[in-house]
Design an enzyme around this catalytic site. Structure first.
Site, PDB file in Angstrom:
ATOM      1  N   GLU A 235       7.371  -2.562 -22.466  1.00 57.33           N
ATOM      2  CA  GLU A 235       7.888  -4.065 -21.701  1.00 57.33           C
ATOM      3  C   GLU A 235       8.181  -4.380 -22.178  1.00 57.33           C
ATOM      4  OE1 GLU A 235       3.671  -5.643 -23.506  1.00 57.33           O
ATOM      5  OE2 GLU A 235       2.180  -4.204 -22.404  1.00 57.33           O
TER       6      GLU A 235
ATOM      7  N   ARG B  40      15.298 -22.412 -27.801  1.00 56.30           N
ATOM      8  CA  ARG B  40      14.940 -21.476 -29.303  1.00 56.30           C
ATOM      9  C   ARG B  40      15.188 -21.687 -30.672  1.00 56.30           C
ATOM     10  NH1 ARG B  40      16.982 -16.485 -29.000  1.00 56.30           N
ATOM     11  NH2 ARG B  40      14.552 -15.981 -30.363  1.00 56.30           N
TER      12      ARG B  40
ATOM     13  N   CYS C 159      16.071 -37.538 -27.335  1.00 54.09           N
ATOM     14  CA  CYS C 159      16.185 -38.479 -28.353  1.00 54.09           C
ATOM     15  C   CYS C 159      14.923 -38.012 -29.561  1.00 54.09           C
ATOM     16  CB  CYS C 159      15.350 -39.678 -27.547  1.00 54.09           C
ATOM     17  SG  CYS C 159      15.860 -40.017 -26.207  1.00 54.09           S
TER      18      CYS C 159
HETATM   19  N1  LLP Z   1       4.782  -7.895 -23.694  1.00 48.49           N
HETATM   20  C1  LLP Z   1       3.973  -8.510 -24.501  1.00 48.49           C
HETATM   21  C2  LLP Z   1       2.782  -8.468 -24.619  1.00 48.49           C
HETATM   22  C3  LLP Z   1       4.480  -9.560 -25.559  1.00 48.49           C
HETATM   23  O1  LLP Z   1       3.921 -10.537 -25.601  1.00 48.49           O
HETATM   24  C4  LLP Z   1       6.028  -9.656 -25.520  1.00 48.49           C
HETATM   25  C5  LLP Z   1       6.492 -10.493 -26.632  1.00 48.49           C
HETATM   26  C6  LLP Z   1       7.082  -8.878 -24.681  1.00 48.49           C
HETATM   27  C7  LLP Z   1       6.016  -7.886 -24.057  1.00 48.49           C
HETATM   28  C8  LLP Z   1       7.620  -8.985 -24.817  1.00 48.49           C
HETATM   29  O2  LLP Z   1       8.796  -8.938 -26.193  1.00 48.49           O
HETATM   30  P1  LLP Z   1      10.765  -8.694 -26.483  1.00 48.49           P
HETATM   31  O3  LLP Z   1      10.703  -7.225 -26.217  1.00 48.49           O
HETATM   32  O4  LLP Z   1      11.089  -9.994 -25.548  1.00 48.49           O
HETATM   33  O5  LLP Z   1      10.686  -8.899 -27.665  1.00 48.49           O
HETATM   34  N2  LLP Z   1      10.300 -16.910 -27.001  1.00 48.49           N
HETATM   35  C9  LLP Z   1      10.673 -16.108 -28.139  1.00 48.49           C
HETATM   36  C10 LLP Z   1       9.916 -14.862 -28.216  1.00 48.49           C
HETATM   37  C11 LLP Z   1       8.383 -14.654 -27.443  1.00 48.49           C
HETATM   38  C12 LLP Z   1       8.244 -13.740 -27.084  1.00 48.49           C
HETATM   39  C13 LLP Z   1       5.938 -12.938 -27.261  1.00 48.49           C
HETATM   40  N3  LLP Z   1       6.369 -11.876 -26.430  1.00 48.49           N
HETATM   41  C14 LLP Z   1      12.131 -16.314 -28.300  1.00 48.49           C
HETATM   42  O6  LLP Z   1      12.144 -17.238 -27.842  1.00 48.49           O
HETATM   43  O7  LLP Z   1      12.421 -15.294 -28.788  1.00 48.49           O
END
Ligand code: LLP
Length: 422
Positions: A277, A317, A347
């Site tokens: 994923e 971020r 602000c």
């Molecule tokens: N699958 C599940 C169940 C997840 O919770 C996540 C990310 C992913 C896949 C994808 O993960 P990735 O490959 O993108 O690392 N907003 C945060 C990141 C939050 C990730 C949450 N879950 C940021 O901007 O760093």
């Protein structure tokens, strides 16, 4: 690797100078490279198949970048979708992702969402807690269907670049324990509304070390073998924990080849369908946030603020995770440099992208690009301070298209109503 490079001395996305997009669409704007998206997907797929994993399902995490054109770019290569809400299922459908290639995760699915997922024929609904198992079973029976489910296990392994994005420790809200997974899997095999097809884990995001992933995956293999020893059918192993990307000052993440080789080693001889994923590693470096400097504000005590037209509502971020994004001037024409606090117009002091960053000297009107903003950029944006959501542009070669338009102020206000007593 990405496709944002200097072209005749100016930063371009593939064959399109960013200044051309700024002129045509205005700023701030997100710009994505099709070539980088496609490259990252194929590099990962080839690494996994090269390590002996046959026909893995790569379900792109829609939360990282939910733009339908981005999803379609990946779907055309065979990507599935990891979705966490009805909205994301609808986006993936709109992009042409076949429902059987969707994985529905998330700790709190509503009854309406489960119903939508079952009706749609989502290929794997991940059960994150026992009450969800009963909910899915009940809803599917009411609809006269049998839903394919997997159990999300919390492997109790710490990983992830920041406490707010670590998901795999038992104190986090995600998934069931190994013993619960075994018990629930056996129960589910006897339920009329569900068909257990696999197990899944996700230990965090922006992971730059293979060790926690390997520890979790070894535990997952053990679980698969224990469940199978009970005589139960288990077809799929969905392995999560997102590989990190280089954010310029961050530790170098493992290569897709090293990641795949580790999985090949840990899973040697296991006959199963693998699913992944990934979000960030596919799309982070495929996108930039393009903004314009409004003015430079020098305070007598020496701080120099570069005030730009993008703000924390557009790219959350840095404010939320203290994240570092490389900032590149679009026309790097000046030799001198200076230290800037780069800030947006919102602000509150949290609207600070970086402090004391040494950049080539910039002045009002200059364009700058926040690199690696293709993941969790637009998808986390909001209208805070009643700023309009910003547009998204997709580039392919020397063409570009606006794939999400900038709304109008009327669009924003038309959603609101007065109350009868006003
Ligand atoms: N699958 C599940 C169940 C997840 O919770 C996540 C990310 C992913 C896949 C994808 O993960 P990735 O490959 O993108 O690392 N907003 C945060 C990141 C939050 C990730 C949450 N879950 C940021 O901007 O760093």
């Amino acid at each position: 690797m990405n496709h944002f490079e200097l072209l005749d001395g100016e930063l371009a996305c593939e064959g399109v100078p960013l200044a051309v997009i700024a002129e045509a669409v205005g700023t701030p704007v997100y710009v994505y490279s099709s070539a980088t998206l496609e490259r990252h997907y194929t590099v990962l797929r080839d690494a996994l198949t090269g390590a002996g994993l046959k026909d893995p399902l790569i379900a792109f995490a829609v939360k990282a970048n939910s733009n339908v054109a981005v999803l379609r770019t990946l779907a055309r290569l065979g990507a599935g979708a990891d979705v966490v809400s009805e909205g994301e299922i609808r986006r993936a459908l709109a992009a042409g992702v076949p429902p059987e290639r969707m994985v529905f995760s998330g700790v709190g699915k509503t009854e309406a969402e489960v119903e939508f997922a079952v009706e749609t024929g989502v290929g794997e609904i991940n059960v994150e807690a026992e009450p969800e198992l009963h909910l899915i079973n009940r809803v599917a029976q009411r609809l006269g269907k049998r839903a394919d489910i997997a159990f999300r296990v919390n492997p109790d392994v710490a990983a992830g670049g920041h406490a707010k994005i670590s998901t795999g420790k038992s104190e986090n809200k995600f998934g069931v324990s190994f013993s619960e997974a075994e018990r629930l899997y056996a129960n589910a095999a006897n339920m009329a509304g569900v068909r257990p097809v696999g197990v899944t884990c996700h230990i965090g995001s922006q992971i730059t070390d293979l060790a926690p992933l390997e520890a979790a995956f070894i535990k997952m293999r053990g679980l698969v073998e224990r469940i199978r020893r009970e005589g139960l059918t288990l077809e799929r192993l969905d392995l999560g924990g997102g590989l990190g990307v280089p954010y310029f000052n961050s530790p170098t993440p493992p290569s897709p080849d090293d990641y795949a080789a580790m999985i090949g080693r840990v899973m040697a001889g296991l006959d199963i369908q693998f699913a992944f994923e990934p979000g960030r590693m596919i799309c982070a470096n495929a996108g930039v946030l393009l903004a314009r400097a409004l003015h430079v504000h020098e305070r007598p005590e020496g701080r120099r603020f570069l005030v730009i037209d993008a703000a924390m509502n557009d790219l959350l971020r840095p404010a939320m995770y203290d994240a570092y994004h490389d900032i590149r001037p679009v026309k790097p024409r000046r030799d001198e440099s200076a230290a800037y606090d780069v800030v947006g117009p919102i602000c509150e002091t949290g609207d600070t992208f970086t402090r004391d960053r040494v950049l080539p000297v910039l002045e009002a009107g200059d364009l700058l690009a926040f690199m690696s903003a293709g993941a969790y950029g637009a998808s986390m944006s909001s209208e805070y301070n009643s700023r309009l959501l910003i547009p998204e542009v997709l580039v392919r070669g020397d063409q570009f298209a606006v794939v999400r338009a900038r709304p109008t102020y009327d669009d924003m206000l038309d959603r609101e109503r007065s109350a009868p007593w006003l």
